[in-house]
Design a protein around this motif. Structure first.
Motif, PDB file in Angstrom:
ATOM      1  N   LEU A  36     -29.239  66.886  18.288  1.00 20.78           N
ATOM      2  CA  LEU A  36     -29.536  65.486  17.662  1.00 20.78           C
ATOM      3  C   LEU A  36     -30.709  66.183  16.291  1.00 20.78           C
ATOM      4  O   LEU A  36     -31.948  66.850  16.531  1.00 20.78           O
ATOM      5  N   MET A  37     -30.219  66.787  14.809  1.00 20.05           N
ATOM      6  CA  MET A  37     -30.996  67.122  14.292  1.00 20.05           C
ATOM      7  C   MET A  37     -31.238  66.687  12.650  1.00 20.05           C
ATOM      8  O   MET A  37     -30.295  65.982  12.663  1.00 20.05           O
ATOM      9  N   PHE A  38     -32.435  65.680  13.190  1.00 22.50           N
ATOM     10  CA  PHE A  38     -32.859  65.167  11.692  1.00 22.50           C
ATOM     11  C   PHE A  38     -33.475  65.462  10.469  1.00 22.50           C
ATOM     12  O   PHE A  38     -35.125  66.011  10.988  1.00 22.50           O
ATOM     13  N   VAL A  39     -32.802  65.606   9.784  1.00 16.79           N
ATOM     14  CA  VAL A  39     -33.354  66.421   8.322  1.00 16.79           C
ATOM     15  C   VAL A  39     -33.976  65.020   7.550  1.00 16.79           C
ATOM     16  O   VAL A  39     -33.051  64.536   7.298  1.00 16.79           O
ATOM     17  N   LEU A  40     -35.061  65.288   7.539  1.00 20.98           N
ATOM     18  CA  LEU A  40     -35.586  64.189   6.327  1.00 20.98           C
ATOM     19  C   LEU A  40     -36.162  64.286   4.546  1.00 20.98           C
ATOM     20  O   LEU A  40     -36.485  65.725   5.083  1.00 20.98           O
ATOM     21  N   ASP A  41     -36.296  63.639   4.190  1.00 21.45           N
ATOM     22  CA  ASP A  41     -36.689  63.673   2.586  1.00 21.45           C
ATOM     23  C   ASP A  41     -38.127  64.382   3.261  1.00 21.45           C
ATOM     24  O   ASP A  41     -38.665  65.890   2.643  1.00 21.45           O
ATOM     25  N   ASP A  42     -38.608  64.104   4.024  1.00 16.90           N
ATOM     26  CA  ASP A  42     -40.368  64.566   4.013  1.00 16.90           C
ATOM     27  C   ASP A  42     -41.006  63.939   4.746  1.00 16.90           C
ATOM     28  O   ASP A  42     -41.121  62.435   5.613  1.00 16.90           O
ATOM     29  N   CYS A  43     -41.907  64.617   5.336  1.00 23.42           N
ATOM     30  CA  CYS A  43     -43.068  64.193   6.663  1.00 23.42           C
ATOM     31  C   CYS A  43     -43.729  64.714   7.162  1.00 23.42           C
ATOM     32  O   CYS A  43     -43.642  65.881   7.002  1.00 23.42           O
ATOM     33  N   MET A  44     -44.560  64.432   7.379  1.00 23.21           N
ATOM     34  CA  MET A  44     -45.983  64.713   7.823  1.00 23.21           C
ATOM     35  C   MET A  44     -45.961  65.221   9.295  1.00 23.21           C
ATOM     36  O   MET A  44     -45.134  64.259   9.857  1.00 23.21           O
ATOM     37  N   CYS A  49     -43.758  63.861  15.475  1.00 22.39           N
ATOM     38  CA  CYS A  49     -43.794  63.567  16.420  1.00 22.39           C
ATOM     39  C   CYS A  49     -43.996  62.706  17.010  1.00 22.39           C
ATOM     40  O   CYS A  49     -42.909  62.433  18.089  1.00 22.39           O
ATOM     41  N   ALA A  50     -43.946  61.428  16.267  1.00 16.31           N
ATOM     42  CA  ALA A  50     -44.626  60.219  16.474  1.00 16.31           C
ATOM     43  C   ALA A  50     -42.489  59.800  16.717  1.00 16.31           C
ATOM     44  O   ALA A  50     -41.799  58.913  17.350  1.00 16.31           O
ATOM     45  N   ALA A  56     -36.188  59.083  20.716  1.00 17.24           N
ATOM     46  CA  ALA A  56     -35.554  59.548  21.719  1.00 17.24           C
ATOM     47  C   ALA A  56     -35.127  58.059  23.822  1.00 17.24           C
ATOM     48  O   ALA A  56     -34.862  58.218  24.016  1.00 17.24           O
ATOM     49  N   THR A  57     -36.068  57.434  22.700  1.00 12.60           N
ATOM     50  CA  THR A  57     -35.938  56.136  23.354  1.00 12.60           C
ATOM     51  C   THR A  57     -35.289  55.799  22.565  1.00 12.60           C
ATOM     52  O   THR A  57     -34.376  54.459  24.094  1.00 12.60           O
ATOM     53  N   LYS A  63     -36.633  64.210  24.788  1.00 17.23           N
ATOM     54  CA  LYS A  63     -37.050  64.121  23.794  1.00 17.23           C
ATOM     55  C   LYS A  63     -37.154  65.525  22.852  1.00 17.23           C
ATOM     56  O   LYS A  63     -37.089  65.725  21.995  1.00 17.23           O
ATOM     57  N   ASP A  64     -36.721  66.854  23.782  1.00 15.11           N
ATOM     58  CA  ASP A  64     -36.702  68.156  23.597  1.00 15.11           C
ATOM     59  C   ASP A  64     -35.189  68.097  22.709  1.00 15.11           C
ATOM     60  O   ASP A  64     -34.712  68.836  22.789  1.00 15.11           O
TER      61      ASP A  64
END
Length: 230
Positions: A36-44, A49-50, A56-57, A63-64
């Protein structure tokens, strides 16, 4: 908030909480490669990672199997003609999109990938992994799985160089046998056995005894090296 089905269950995701622009699924043709690929507006990076761990939980998948990427990163990769973007374009399923951004991106003119670079990257990864294996820092099971995947990657690259995008490792290797200028150092049936092993490894199924696998690692590494020269 949007909903989708995962493992025959309805799942709800708060898009505003994570800043999700789009959600893509890919790797469906090979169940153990589902992502699953989550495309975000912006993200550090730290937040990404968090997020992976949290999602995943929540989704109850490894998680991979979750990829978190920003719009800017995906646009950059697409403009470069990244092989990954060609794969998404051909085989991904758009589960959710907030705007037309993702559809427009996947439908735009993507430059052909630099196959020389892509192939060198696969060779380098397998060679580095083999060094770790010889240093006993990587077990025989993992190494054989890496070789199975690496040979499949090379098969996909050969197909692309011959004008067709075949993003399924076993099918790509099979198609290589029909390329008149390519001689594979193994039979298709032999690769099917290796491919089946890779699937079993990914799915944590029972594997052969280590001694038998160690013998196979050296043989398949030699086969990989010969295939890489095609």
């Amino acid at each position: 908030m949007f909903q989708f089905q995962l493992k025959n269950q309805n799942v709800s995701i708060d898009d505003s909480k994570y800043g999700i622009e789009a959600l893509l699924a890919y790797g469906m043709e090979e169940p153990h490669c589902f992502h699953l690929m989550f495309v975000l507006d912006d993200c550090m990076k730290a937040r990404a990672c968090a997020m992976r761990a949290e999602l995943a939980t929540k989704l109850q998948i490894p998680k991979d199997q979750i990829v978190v990427i920003t719009k800017e990163q995906l646009i950059c990769q697409t403009k470069k003609g990244d092989l990954y973007c060609w794969y998404l374009r051909q085989s991904c399923k758009i589960i959710y999109h907030k705007s037309n951004f993702i559809k427009e991106l996947l439908n735009c003119q993507i430059p052909r990938p630099n196959m020389e670079f892509e192939t060198k990257s696969v060779i380098q990864f397998v060679d580095n992994s083999m060094q770790l294996y010889r240093q006993k820092r990587l077990n025989c099971y993992a190494m054989l799985a890496i070789l199975a995947e690496g040979i499949g990657d090379l098969g996909e690259h050969v197909c692309i160089r011959h004008g067709s995008f075949v993003f399924h490792k076993k099918n790509a290797v099979e198609k290589c046998f029909h390329c008149s200028d390519v001689t594979l150092p193994f039979t298709y049936q032999q690769y099917c056995v290796l491919y089946k092993y890779w699937c079993s490894y990914k799915e944590n199924q029972t594997l052969p005894r280590p001694m038998l696998v160690d013998l196979a690692v050296d043989e398949w590494y030699q086969a990989f090296c010969k295939f890489a020269k095609c």
